[in-house]
Design an enzyme around this catalytic site. Structure first.
Site, PDB file in Angstrom:
ATOM      1  N   LYS A 135       0.919  -1.219   0.038  1.00  0.00           N
ATOM      2  CA  LYS A 135      -0.040  -0.018  -0.189  1.00  0.00           C
ATOM      3  C   LYS A 135       0.925   1.306  -0.166  1.00  0.00           C
ATOM      4  O   LYS A 135       1.865   1.139   0.466  1.00  0.00           O
ATOM      5  CB  LYS A 135      -0.904   0.028   1.249  1.00  0.00           C
ATOM      6  CG  LYS A 135      -0.328  -0.394   2.622  1.00  0.00           C
ATOM      7  CD  LYS A 135       0.880   0.547   3.055  1.00  0.00           C
ATOM      8  CE  LYS A 135       0.558   2.020   3.427  1.00  0.00           C
ATOM      9  NZ  LYS A 135       1.965   2.362   3.797  1.00  0.00           N
ATOM     10  N   TYR A 220      -4.203   3.817   6.277  1.00  0.00           N
ATOM     11  CA  TYR A 220      -4.856   2.992   7.086  1.00  0.00           C
ATOM     12  C   TYR A 220      -6.005   3.331   8.017  1.00  0.00           C
ATOM     13  O   TYR A 220      -7.070   2.385   8.154  1.00  0.00           O
ATOM     14  CB  TYR A 220      -3.836   2.430   8.318  1.00  0.00           C
ATOM     15  CG  TYR A 220      -2.507   1.927   7.925  1.00  0.00           C
ATOM     16  CD1 TYR A 220      -2.441   0.348   7.757  1.00  0.00           C
ATOM     17  CD2 TYR A 220      -1.317   2.461   7.392  1.00  0.00           C
ATOM     18  CE1 TYR A 220      -1.358  -0.220   7.489  1.00  0.00           C
ATOM     19  CE2 TYR A 220      -0.268   2.000   6.961  1.00  0.00           C
ATOM     20  CZ  TYR A 220      -0.284   0.405   7.036  1.00  0.00           C
ATOM     21  OH  TYR A 220       0.782  -0.282   6.655  1.00  0.00           O
TER      22      TYR A 220
HETATM   23  P1  NAD Z   1      12.485   1.828   1.859  1.00  0.00           P
HETATM   24  O1  NAD Z   1      12.779   3.108   1.230  1.00  0.00           O
HETATM   25  O2  NAD Z   1      13.107   1.274   3.060  1.00  0.00           O
HETATM   26  O3  NAD Z   1      13.039   0.749   0.492  1.00  0.00           O
HETATM   27  C1  NAD Z   1      12.339   1.114  -0.776  1.00  0.00           C
HETATM   28  C2  NAD Z   1      13.237   0.195  -1.497  1.00  0.00           C
HETATM   29  O4  NAD Z   1      13.073   0.457  -2.841  1.00  0.00           O
HETATM   30  C3  NAD Z   1      14.890   0.137  -1.351  1.00  0.00           C
HETATM   31  O5  NAD Z   1      15.215  -1.128  -1.348  1.00  0.00           O
HETATM   32  C4  NAD Z   1      15.403   0.933  -2.456  1.00  0.00           C
HETATM   33  O6  NAD Z   1      16.500   0.559  -2.843  1.00  0.00           O
HETATM   34  C5  NAD Z   1      14.464   0.688  -3.602  1.00  0.00           C
HETATM   35  N1  NAD Z   1      14.332   1.530  -4.761  1.00  0.00           N
HETATM   36  C6  NAD Z   1      14.188   1.464  -6.063  1.00  0.00           C
HETATM   37  N2  NAD Z   1      14.096   2.341  -6.763  1.00  0.00           N
HETATM   38  C7  NAD Z   1      14.073   3.274  -6.040  1.00  0.00           C
HETATM   39  C8  NAD Z   1      13.788   4.847  -6.199  1.00  0.00           C
HETATM   40  N3  NAD Z   1      13.856   5.189  -7.322  1.00  0.00           N
HETATM   41  N4  NAD Z   1      13.905   5.590  -5.124  1.00  0.00           N
HETATM   42  C9  NAD Z   1      13.821   5.045  -3.854  1.00  0.00           C
HETATM   43  N5  NAD Z   1      14.049   3.697  -3.591  1.00  0.00           N
HETATM   44  C10 NAD Z   1      14.219   2.954  -4.521  1.00  0.00           C
HETATM   45  O7  NAD Z   1      11.070   1.803   1.861  1.00  0.00           O
HETATM   46  P2  NAD Z   1       9.711   0.809   2.652  1.00  0.00           P
HETATM   47  O8  NAD Z   1       9.555   1.477   3.926  1.00  0.00           O
HETATM   48  O9  NAD Z   1      10.395  -0.440   2.518  1.00  0.00           O
HETATM   49  O10 NAD Z   1       8.674   1.101   1.714  1.00  0.00           O
HETATM   50  C11 NAD Z   1       8.379   0.362   0.648  1.00  0.00           C
HETATM   51  C12 NAD Z   1       6.912   0.049   0.161  1.00  0.00           C
HETATM   52  O11 NAD Z   1       6.302  -0.465   1.331  1.00  0.00           O
HETATM   53  C13 NAD Z   1       6.176   1.384   0.222  1.00  0.00           C
HETATM   54  O12 NAD Z   1       5.073   1.059  -0.980  1.00  0.00           O
HETATM   55  C14 NAD Z   1       5.667   1.799   1.474  1.00  0.00           C
HETATM   56  O13 NAD Z   1       4.249   2.361   1.552  1.00  0.00           O
HETATM   57  C15 NAD Z   1       5.219   0.390   1.815  1.00  0.00           C
HETATM   58  N6  NAD Z   1       5.215   0.107   3.479  1.00  0.00           N
HETATM   59  C16 NAD Z   1       4.181  -0.647   3.911  1.00  0.00           C
HETATM   60  C17 NAD Z   1       4.158  -0.942   4.989  1.00  0.00           C
HETATM   61  C18 NAD Z   1       3.140  -1.860   5.751  1.00  0.00           C
HETATM   62  O14 NAD Z   1       2.827  -1.677   7.090  1.00  0.00           O
HETATM   63  N7  NAD Z   1       2.363  -2.665   5.088  1.00  0.00           N
HETATM   64  C19 NAD Z   1       4.988  -0.667   6.081  1.00  0.00           C
HETATM   65  C20 NAD Z   1       6.198   0.234   5.508  1.00  0.00           C
HETATM   66  C21 NAD Z   1       6.356   0.517   3.869  1.00  0.00           C
END
Ligand code: NAD
Length: 366
Positions: A135, A220
């Site tokens: 999401k 959420y």
């Molecule tokens: P994060 O920044 O920690 O990780 C993002 C990943 O994407 C990294 O590995 C990064 O290298 C990669 N990536 C590839 N291309 C990129 C770019 N152009 N710019 C930035 N990063 C790039 O983020 P996250 O917290 O892991 O979130 C990822 C997804 O998960 C999002 O859509 C977020 O909304 C979702 N999320 C959901 C929950 C949940 O509880 N369901 C919690 C956190 C995040």
């Protein structure tokens, strides 16, 4: 094929069953399918994949971590060693489409910045894989619709990572409403926010995030109002405030919004990137109330009603969500958090932004 060749090909079990004149073939293959763990490939090895999803996969009943997709060589090496992944199941963003030739991968879990969800979902579906996507589904309703269409065209299932819908405390909130345990629902209060750190992260860049607190965590609260009421909002009024116009120059910092539902239920919601401790889902009924607080954290949820405390096991939200999707795939049934659910939420977030742009004008939704 003679009996021996058939037994060898099917590993003995199915042949033996038929030879004994027992359960029909179809039931036995279904049982074997149900026993099989589906192979998941994670796309994007950031914080969520590393700290929540990969550890949760180790706790699932029907899933296993089979592959990864990452642009960073060091991460690919580290994950391969940590999770004992074969080289052939490790992809870069450039080799990603080759996943279509890999029968060990059944599901692609898209865990990338929001504005990349559409492309990576469509590519996975075109490669013949089912898709679980984090999401918010995407940054516009049109992109969400394209994801639904891509999965439909390829006859693949699509689900959105709405983990709360698989957690006993949230299921109890839904049941209290649907069974009218305290009479008709009247009011909902839902809010989720936190103080965001690093000012340079993608979450604060409009092109990658599609919005700020609302898209990230406000969603959420929005979801909560929809599954507690079991209705779709018909009117939305929203206001925004920005106390740090530099940090939040591209995305929303704090939004409060109200929604009216067809039955007359009213919801008051909030989200922020600039204060901690906002994490609540309350429902008020004719003769009582129910409340989760904290409501949306990964663990440690607490709930109570006007009758007393709720007491449910704390489950791993991601393991439950992935096992549910695996079951949907094995039984060929649509997920309760299918793409259409994500699309509905993004339509509503768009209406919230529209209301803000129009100075708090009430937006009617059909
Ligand atoms: P994060 O920044 O920690 O990780 C993002 C990943 O994407 C990294 O590995 C990064 O290298 C990669 N990536 C590839 N291309 C990129 C770019 N152009 N710019 C930035 N990063 C790039 O983020 P996250 O917290 O892991 O979130 C990822 C997804 O998960 C999002 O859509 C977020 O909304 C979702 N999320 C959901 C929950 C949940 O509880 N369901 C919690 C956190 C995040």
């Amino acid at each position: 094929m003679n009996r021996r060749a058939f037994m060898e090909r099917t590993g003995g079990a199915i042949g033996a069953t038929i030879a004994a004149g027992a359960a029909p073939f179809v039931l036995t293959t279904r049982a074997a399918e149900a026993e099989r763990k589906l192979g998941f490939a994670l796309v994007g090895l950031g914080s969520l994949s590393t700290n929540q999803i990969a550890p949760a996969l180790q706790k699932t009943k029907y899933c296993r971590l089979a592959g990864i997709v990452s642009g960073t060589p060091e991460k690919r090496k580290k994950w391969a060693a940590q999770y004992n992944l074969p080289e052939k199941n490790i992809y870069t963003y450039e080799t990603y489409d080759k996943i279509k030739d890999n029968p060990e991968i059944d599901v692609v879990y898209v865990v990338l910045p929001n504005a990349m969800h559409g492309e990576y979902t469509a590519r996975a579906a075109n490669a013949g894989k089912h898709v679980l996507c984090e999401k918010p589904m995407e940054v516009s309703a049109q992109k969400c619709q394209e994801m639904v269409d891509a999965c439909k065209k390829n006859n693949r299932l699509l689900a959105i990572g709405y983990r709360c819908q698989f957690v006993p405390y949230h299921l109890e909130m839904m049941q209290i409403s649907s069974e009218k345990q305290f009479g008709a629902l009247k009011l909902i209060e839902a809010s989720f926010g936190f103080k965001i750190g690093d000012p340079n992260q993608w979450r604060l860049k409009h092109a990658l995030a599609g919005g700020g607190a609302l898209m990230d965590v406000g969603i959420y609260a929005l979801q909560g109002t929809r599954y507690v009421s079991g209705e779709e909002p018909v009117e939305i009024t929203a206001f925004e405030t920005k106390s740090d116009t530099q940090k939040f120059r591209e995305v929303d910092e704090t939004i409060f919004w109200t929604m009216k539902f067809p039955s007359g239920v009213m919801a008051n919601c909030g989200t922020t990137y600039n204060a901690n401790g906002m994490n609540r889902l309350y429902a008020g009924y004719e003769t009582g109330w129910s409340l989760l607080e904290p409501a949306y954290s990964y663990g440690g949820l607490q709930g109570k009603t006007s009758k007393g405390p709720m007491d449910f096991p704390q489950v791993d939200h991601f393991a439950s969500e992935m096992d549910d999707f695996a079951q949907c795939i094995l039984q060929n049934k649509k997920s309760k958090v299918a793409g259409e659910e994500g699309l509905r939420d993004v339509r509503i977030t768009t209406a919230i932004y529209d209301s803000i742009k129009q100075g708090g004008k009430t937006i009617k939704l059909s």
